[in-house]
Design a protein around this motif. Structure first.
Motif, PDB file in Angstrom:
ATOM      1  N   PRO A 183       0.769  -1.098   0.080  1.00 38.30           N
ATOM      2  CA  PRO A 183       0.000  -0.187  -0.054  1.00 38.30           C
ATOM      3  C   PRO A 183       0.902   1.278  -0.091  1.00 38.30           C
ATOM      4  O   PRO A 183       1.763   1.245   0.159  1.00 38.30           O
ATOM      5  CB  PRO A 183      -0.769  -0.158   1.313  1.00 38.30           C
ATOM      6  N   SER A 184       0.228   2.581  -0.196  1.00 37.15           N
ATOM      7  CA  SER A 184       0.851   3.577  -0.243  1.00 37.15           C
ATOM      8  C   SER A 184       0.215   4.900  -0.279  1.00 37.15           C
ATOM      9  O   SER A 184      -0.868   4.910  -0.811  1.00 37.15           O
ATOM     10  CB  SER A 184       1.729   3.874  -1.655  1.00 37.15           C
ATOM     11  N   SER A 185       0.321   5.788   0.567  1.00 41.68           N
ATOM     12  CA  SER A 185      -0.358   6.967   0.915  1.00 41.68           C
ATOM     13  C   SER A 185      -0.454   7.675  -0.329  1.00 41.68           C
ATOM     14  O   SER A 185       0.504   8.032  -1.155  1.00 41.68           O
ATOM     15  CB  SER A 185       0.842   7.796   1.972  1.00 41.68           C
TER      16      SER A 185
ATOM     17  N   GLY B  97      -2.670   8.374   7.465  1.00 41.60           N
ATOM     18  CA  GLY B  97      -1.790   9.135   7.796  1.00 41.60           C
ATOM     19  C   GLY B  97      -2.071  10.371   8.248  1.00 41.60           C
ATOM     20  O   GLY B  97      -1.096  11.494   8.557  1.00 41.60           O
TER      21      GLY B  97
ATOM     22  N   ARG C 260      -5.520  -8.144  -0.831  1.00 39.08           N
ATOM     23  CA  ARG C 260      -5.538  -6.754   0.260  1.00 39.08           C
ATOM     24  C   ARG C 260      -5.730  -5.568  -0.316  1.00 39.08           C
ATOM     25  O   ARG C 260      -5.033  -5.125  -1.424  1.00 39.08           O
ATOM     26  CB  ARG C 260      -4.126  -6.774   1.220  1.00 39.08           C
ATOM     27  N   ARG C 261      -6.451  -4.790  -0.064  1.00 40.42           N
ATOM     28  CA  ARG C 261      -7.153  -3.338  -0.452  1.00 40.42           C
ATOM     29  C   ARG C 261      -7.217  -2.595   0.878  1.00 40.42           C
ATOM     30  O   ARG C 261      -7.536  -3.065   1.815  1.00 40.42           O
ATOM     31  CB  ARG C 261      -8.011  -3.365  -1.365  1.00 40.42           C
ATOM     32  N   SER C 262      -7.003  -1.450   0.482  1.00 43.15           N
ATOM     33  CA  SER C 262      -7.379  -0.190   1.563  1.00 43.15           C
ATOM     34  C   SER C 262      -8.874  -0.071   1.357  1.00 43.15           C
ATOM     35  O   SER C 262      -9.555   0.243   0.382  1.00 43.15           O
ATOM     36  CB  SER C 262      -6.840   0.812   1.415  1.00 43.15           C
TER      37      SER C 262
ATOM     38  N   GLY D  98      -4.951   2.315   6.285  1.00 42.38           N
ATOM     39  CA  GLY D  98      -4.126   3.153   6.936  1.00 42.38           C
ATOM     40  C   GLY D  98      -4.420   4.652   6.653  1.00 42.38           C
ATOM     41  O   GLY D  98      -5.032   5.043   5.655  1.00 42.38           O
TER      42      GLY D  98
ATOM     43  N   HIS E 213       6.704   5.678   6.460  1.00 44.38           N
ATOM     44  CA  HIS E 213       5.474   4.532   6.574  1.00 44.38           C
ATOM     45  C   HIS E 213       5.495   3.624   5.587  1.00 44.38           C
ATOM     46  O   HIS E 213       5.468   2.414   5.762  1.00 44.38           O
ATOM     47  CB  HIS E 213       4.229   5.223   6.819  1.00 44.38           C
TER      48      HIS E 213
ATOM     49  N   TYR F  69       0.770   7.436  13.553  1.00 44.02           N
ATOM     50  CA  TYR F  69      -0.048   6.673  12.719  1.00 44.02           C
ATOM     51  C   TYR F  69      -1.341   6.332  13.055  1.00 44.02           C
ATOM     52  O   TYR F  69      -1.549   6.106  14.177  1.00 44.02           O
ATOM     53  CB  TYR F  69       0.799   5.562  12.087  1.00 44.02           C
TER      54      TYR F  69
ATOM     55  N   GLN G 292     -12.116  12.032   8.635  1.00 48.79           N
ATOM     56  CA  GLN G 292     -12.235  10.785   7.849  1.00 48.79           C
ATOM     57  C   GLN G 292     -13.288   9.803   8.421  1.00 48.79           C
ATOM     58  O   GLN G 292     -13.099   9.356   9.383  1.00 48.79           O
ATOM     59  CB  GLN G 292     -10.806  10.128   7.444  1.00 48.79           C
TER      60      GLN G 292
HETATM   61  C1  LIG Z   1       1.090   5.373   5.222  1.00 44.77           C
HETATM   62  C2  LIG Z   1      -0.200   5.463   4.736  1.00 44.77           C
HETATM   63  C3  LIG Z   1      -1.008   6.325   4.762  1.00 44.77           C
HETATM   64  C4  LIG Z   1      -2.354   6.563   4.407  1.00 44.77           C
HETATM   65  N1  LIG Z   1      -3.186   7.442   4.592  1.00 44.77           N
HETATM   66  C5  LIG Z   1      -4.505   7.261   4.407  1.00 44.77           C
HETATM   67  C6  LIG Z   1      -5.628   8.377   4.630  1.00 44.77           C
HETATM   68  O1  LIG Z   1      -5.167   9.145   5.593  1.00 44.77           O
HETATM   69  N2  LIG Z   1      -6.852   8.379   4.336  1.00 44.77           N
HETATM   70  C7  LIG Z   1      -7.137   6.958   3.405  1.00 44.77           C
HETATM   71  O2  LIG Z   1      -8.400   7.061   2.980  1.00 44.77           O
HETATM   72  N3  LIG Z   1      -6.274   6.318   3.057  1.00 44.77           N
HETATM   73  C8  LIG Z   1      -4.976   6.266   3.200  1.00 44.77           C
HETATM   74  N4  LIG Z   1      -4.171   5.464   3.051  1.00 44.77           N
HETATM   75  C9  LIG Z   1      -4.438   4.355   2.063  1.00 44.77           C
HETATM   76  C10 LIG Z   1      -3.891   4.674   0.629  1.00 44.77           C
HETATM   77  O3  LIG Z   1      -4.782   5.733  -0.200  1.00 44.77           O
HETATM   78  C11 LIG Z   1      -3.736   3.283  -0.214  1.00 44.77           C
HETATM   79  O4  LIG Z   1      -3.046   2.431   0.427  1.00 44.77           O
HETATM   80  C12 LIG Z   1      -3.666   3.698  -1.602  1.00 44.77           C
HETATM   81  O5  LIG Z   1      -4.702   4.171  -2.243  1.00 44.77           O
HETATM   82  C13 LIG Z   1      -3.517   2.403  -2.505  1.00 44.77           C
HETATM   83  O6  LIG Z   1      -4.360   1.450  -2.226  1.00 44.77           O
HETATM   84  P1  LIG Z   1      -4.364  -0.164  -1.742  1.00 44.77           P
HETATM   85  O7  LIG Z   1      -3.840   0.169  -0.296  1.00 44.77           O
HETATM   86  O8  LIG Z   1      -5.937  -0.707  -2.022  1.00 44.77           O
HETATM   87  O9  LIG Z   1      -3.158  -0.807  -2.624  1.00 44.77           O
HETATM   88  C14 LIG Z   1      -2.856   5.387   3.589  1.00 44.77           C
HETATM   89  C15 LIG Z   1      -1.988   4.370   3.028  1.00 44.77           C
HETATM   90  C16 LIG Z   1      -0.422   4.329   3.715  1.00 44.77           C
HETATM   91  C17 LIG Z   1       0.219   3.363   3.541  1.00 44.77           C
END
Ligand SMILES: Cc1cc2nc3c(=O)[nH]c(=O)nc-3n(C[C@H](O)[C@H](O)[C@H](O)COP(=O)(O)O)c2cc1C
Length: 413
Positions: free
Chosen positions: A95-97, A376, A237-239, A374, A169, A398, A319
């Motif tokens: 994953p990535s912010s 941030g 895995r997805r966010s 996640g 992170h 975090y 959020q």
């Molecule tokens: C360090 C970090 C901070 C993040 N912060 C937020 C956030 O504040 N709000 C949110 O909705 N998603 C957040 N995310 C999720 C990312 O948006 C998400 O990882 C990215 O869009 C890629 O999608 P995926 O995790 O499904 O691969 C964060 C992810 C990481 C790793």
């Protein structure tokens, strides 16, 4: 600027958020894929099998298959999304912010079968390895030695000065992506944070905008992997964009399993003592009354009773994920201890640890059929005030949320 000054200067406050211009220039969005052109590009076999069966001795394995499996389950593209404007973009195992992906994966190989020794860069866009130099690179005795780097400009485009926190992170997440994939393949990973940045940057011939953060040595092991069906979990895995609100609860057993998996000891030259402690905003967990708990020695200790859904969302910059989750988490770092143990470097390590815990929360939640995100973005001082923490007792680094994800219709396999 010292780490302390940086940390203070990059705290979100209601005022800083209100006054931030929040203008993103989409025309100048950084490319999240770096390609090193003009070098031999080596194929990694497509669609490697899930790493469910521990394998033989590392140097005896077919190098291309080993590397393909390692990266396919830790750093490759694993899905895509279609934006409302019709633009398709890639999502990865790590994953990535902001999906901006500041982390790059470089690696050195020594003695792999049918694979030339050398320095490589993983190319996620086509699942290939760019051979940046051939020959021997004495970084460690490991047959595969990764160097995780970061390109801060990718994050700074969206997050400004706070970007460095996200880079750290993201590297912590990537560290555990590699660790858990290697573990499922029958290997362990030792992380190294203590090194001369300039020396490693030179050795890896890094461009000026790319900095080394972590080295990962892959070694033999016999321990049991943390996850059954790891390959499937890692790639699906997805966010969660949001969670189902309402009354449905997760069970205490599920929460316990997720937290146990997230708080396993980490293997690193900087993992002397845990730098992070977890505070849980329990919204809907069967068998645990709503409230804020401190997670101490594997058990939740009640700190503030009562429904904290509104507060959890408010603290995470409003959020919804943090309020609609079943459980939200504040990760609190002992930055003074980190500095006492490691000097300036301690700031990095606390964030790596938070990212590592986050990655384990993602997979632990997925293993329970749940989603996670996640977070941030949070109001630093408001979190401290709400949890009753003095600066010496820790700083929030975090947030996380776990629950029943709402379906994401933009997602495509
Ligand atoms: C360090 C970090 C901070 C993040 N912060 C937020 C956030 O504040 N709000 C949110 O909705 N998603 C957040 N995310 C999720 C990312 O948006 C998400 O990882 C990215 O869009 C890629 O999608 P995926 O995790 O499904 O691969 C964060 C992810 C990481 C790793």
């Amino acid at each position: 600027m010292t780490w302390r000054e940086y940390h203070e200067a990059t705290k979100h406050t209601p005022r800083s958020v209100r006054e931030s211009p929040h203008l993103l220039d989409w025309a100048s969005m950084p490319d999240p894929f770096r390609h090193f052109e003009g070098v031999p590009v080596l194929d990694l076999p497509a669609d490697p099998p899930p790493p469910e069966t521990p394998r033989a001795e590392l140097p005896d394995q077919d190098g291309a298959h080993f590397l393909s499996q390692l990266f396919f389950y830790s750093a490759a593209i694993s899905a895509s999304k279609l934006s409302p404007a019709g633009r398709r973009y890639a999502l990865r195992v790590n994953p990535s912010s902001g999906n901006l992906h500041p982390t790059e994966f470089h690696f050195v190989t020594t003695g792999l079968r049918d694979w030339p020794d050398g320095l490589y860069h993983y190319r996620p866009s086509s699942h290939m390895a760019e051979q940046r130099a051939a020959g021997n690179f004495p970084l460690s005795s490991a047959a595969v030695h990764l160097i995780l780097t970061t390109i801060e400009a990718r994050e700074a485009w969206k997050y400004g000065a706070r970007a460095w926190r996200y880079c750290l992170h993201d590297a912590g997440h990537a560290w555990q992506c590699v660790t858990l994939a290697a573990e499922a393949m029958g290997f362990t990973v030792s992380a190294i944070g203590e090194f001369e940045d300039d020396q490693i940057a030179q050795l890896c011939q890094l461009p000026d905008d790319e900095r080394p953060l972590l080295q990962l040595a892959i070694q033999q092991a016999t321990q049991r992997p943390t996850f059954a069906h790891f390959g499937h979990l890692a790639r699906t895995r997805r966010s969660a964009l949001d969670f189902e609100g309402g009354e449905q609860s997760i069970s205490l057993l599920q929460l316990t399993a997720i937290l146990q998996c997230a708080t396993q000891p980490l293997q690193a030259d900087f993992a002397h003592a845990p730098l992070i402690s977890l505070f849980l905003y329990v919204h809907r967990v069967e068998g645990l009354a709503p409230g804020v708990y401190r997670y101490v020695n594997g058990a939740p200790e009640l700190l503030i009773p009562g429904d904290q859904r509104v507060m959890a969302a408010a603290l995470s910059l409003g959020q919804n994920v943090a309020g609609n989750a079943s459980v939200a988490v504040s990760m609190i770092a002992d930055l003074d201890l980190a500095a006492a143990l490691f000097g300036d470097r301690g700031y990095r390590y606390a964030h790596f640890e938070a990212g590592a815990i986050g990655q384990r929360l993602y997979l632990g939640a997925a293993a329970q059929g749940l989603g996670a995100t996640g977070i941030g973005a949070f109001y630093d001082e408001e979190v401290h005030r709400f949890l009753g923490l003095t600066p010496a007792q820790g700083q929030v680094v975090y947030h996380f949320a776990i629950g029943y994800p709402v379906p994401d219709t933009r997602l495509q396999a």
